[in-house]
Enzyme design. Structure first.
Site, PDB file in Angstrom:
ATOM      1  N   HIS A 128     -44.334 -18.476  45.466  1.00 20.23           N
ATOM      2  CA  HIS A 128     -45.138 -17.797  44.476  1.00 20.23           C
ATOM      3  C   HIS A 128     -44.414 -18.932  42.962  1.00 20.23           C
ATOM      4  O   HIS A 128     -44.862 -19.552  41.995  1.00 20.23           O
ATOM      5  CB  HIS A 128     -44.932 -16.653  43.996  1.00 20.23           C
ATOM      6  CG  HIS A 128     -45.510 -15.812  42.755  1.00 20.23           C
ATOM      7  ND1 HIS A 128     -46.684 -15.290  42.535  1.00 20.23           N
ATOM      8  CD2 HIS A 128     -45.076 -16.156  41.347  1.00 20.23           C
ATOM      9  CE1 HIS A 128     -47.237 -15.652  40.946  1.00 20.23           C
ATOM     10  NE2 HIS A 128     -45.333 -15.213  40.647  1.00 20.23           N
ATOM     11  N   GLU A 129     -43.132 -18.834  42.912  1.00 20.26           N
ATOM     12  CA  GLU A 129     -42.199 -19.130  42.222  1.00 20.26           C
ATOM     13  C   GLU A 129     -42.211 -20.893  41.687  1.00 20.26           C
ATOM     14  O   GLU A 129     -42.379 -21.150  40.663  1.00 20.26           O
ATOM     15  CB  GLU A 129     -40.853 -18.135  41.892  1.00 20.26           C
ATOM     16  CG  GLU A 129     -41.129 -17.058  42.041  1.00 20.26           C
ATOM     17  CD  GLU A 129     -41.694 -16.416  40.602  1.00 20.26           C
ATOM     18  OE1 GLU A 129     -41.427 -17.025  39.299  1.00 20.26           O
ATOM     19  OE2 GLU A 129     -41.909 -15.511  40.717  1.00 20.26           O
ATOM     20  N   HIS A 132     -45.765 -21.389  40.108  1.00 19.45           N
ATOM     21  CA  HIS A 132     -45.451 -21.275  38.558  1.00 19.45           C
ATOM     22  C   HIS A 132     -44.923 -23.475  38.020  1.00 19.45           C
ATOM     23  O   HIS A 132     -45.744 -23.349  37.152  1.00 19.45           O
ATOM     24  CB  HIS A 132     -44.337 -20.668  37.858  1.00 19.45           C
ATOM     25  CG  HIS A 132     -44.816 -19.182  38.244  1.00 19.45           C
ATOM     26  ND1 HIS A 132     -46.320 -19.266  37.738  1.00 19.45           N
ATOM     27  CD2 HIS A 132     -44.250 -18.187  38.380  1.00 19.45           C
ATOM     28  CE1 HIS A 132     -46.292 -17.323  37.561  1.00 19.45           C
ATOM     29  NE2 HIS A 132     -45.040 -17.211  37.886  1.00 19.45           N
ATOM     30  N   ASP A 138     -49.701 -16.622  36.212  1.00 16.09           N
ATOM     31  CA  ASP A 138     -50.327 -15.638  36.916  1.00 16.09           C
ATOM     32  C   ASP A 138     -51.611 -15.600  36.942  1.00 16.09           C
ATOM     33  O   ASP A 138     -51.980 -15.690  36.079  1.00 16.09           O
ATOM     34  CB  ASP A 138     -48.938 -14.283  36.307  1.00 16.09           C
ATOM     35  CG  ASP A 138     -47.840 -14.493  36.722  1.00 16.09           C
ATOM     36  OD1 ASP A 138     -47.578 -14.536  38.288  1.00 16.09           O
ATOM     37  OD2 ASP A 138     -46.803 -14.676  36.255  1.00 16.09           O
TER      38      ASP A 138
END
Length: 193
Positions: A128-129, A132, A138
């Site tokens: 997920h990070e 980014h 998000d």
């Protein structure tokens, strides 16, 4: 050899073996075309030398991104070499710089232990990070099937694979025509619930 380094080496070897498995078969025309696209992929280097305890999750997250997108490749930087993505372990909530980071650029991922202490999956957090850094914001609240929904589906969610829309957005951000677009946004995305 310390266990953590051995475990990281095994994880990377397993990811490489899985990625190379199709190469054992004769390449079809679509596979050759895909290989040509991979050669043109943007390469981003990451440095996880300050992410102690997260090595296996990072290797898995990187392998998932590399298996699901063609226009960008994530590669671990050699010790002391420059890297676009700096990955560090912290005691807070996970957070990352919003990209898309470009070659020669700088972005940061902070893998916070506070989320792990509350039961969130380390591989999902890492993937997920990194998402980014690749330009994905998000999508909270969202279902577990969306990697970028982060913590909103709860601690039972273990999905670390970007869905088709997330993959397409990253592919677009790193398409050859996108290389001249503006650099990373630079905002920091904090993933506390």
């Amino acid at each position: 050899m310390p266990y953590s380094i051995w475990l990281k080496a095994v994880s990377i070897a397993a990811a490489a073996t899985l990625a190379a498995a199709p190469a054992a078969n004769a390449a079809s025309e679509p596979e050759r075309a895909a290989g040509a696209n991979a050669a043109a992929a943007v390469t981003l280097y990451y440095d996880d030398s300050r992410a102690g305890g997260w090595e296996v999750a990072i290797a898995a997250g990187v392998a998932l991104w590399n298996a699901n997108v063609d226009n960008v490749r994530l590669v671990e930087a050699a010790p002391g070499a420059p890297a676009e993505i700096q990955i560090v372990a912290t005691s807070g909530w996970p957070q990352a710089t919003l990209g898309p980071v470009r070659p020669g650029g700088r972005s940061r991922v902070e893998l916070g232990s506070q989320a792990v202490a509350q039961g969130y999956d380390k591989v999902r957090i890492a993937a997920h990070e990194i998402g980014h850094n690749l330009g994905l914001p998000d999508t909270k609240p969202g279902p577990c099937s969306q990697l970028m929904s982060g913590s909103s589906p709860g601690t039972a969610c273990r999905n670390a694979v970007p869905n088709a829309a997330e993959q397409a957005r990253v592919e677009s951000a790193y398409a050859p025509r996108a290389a001249s677009r503006a650099p990373a946004d630079g905002r920091v995305m904090v993933d506390a619930p």
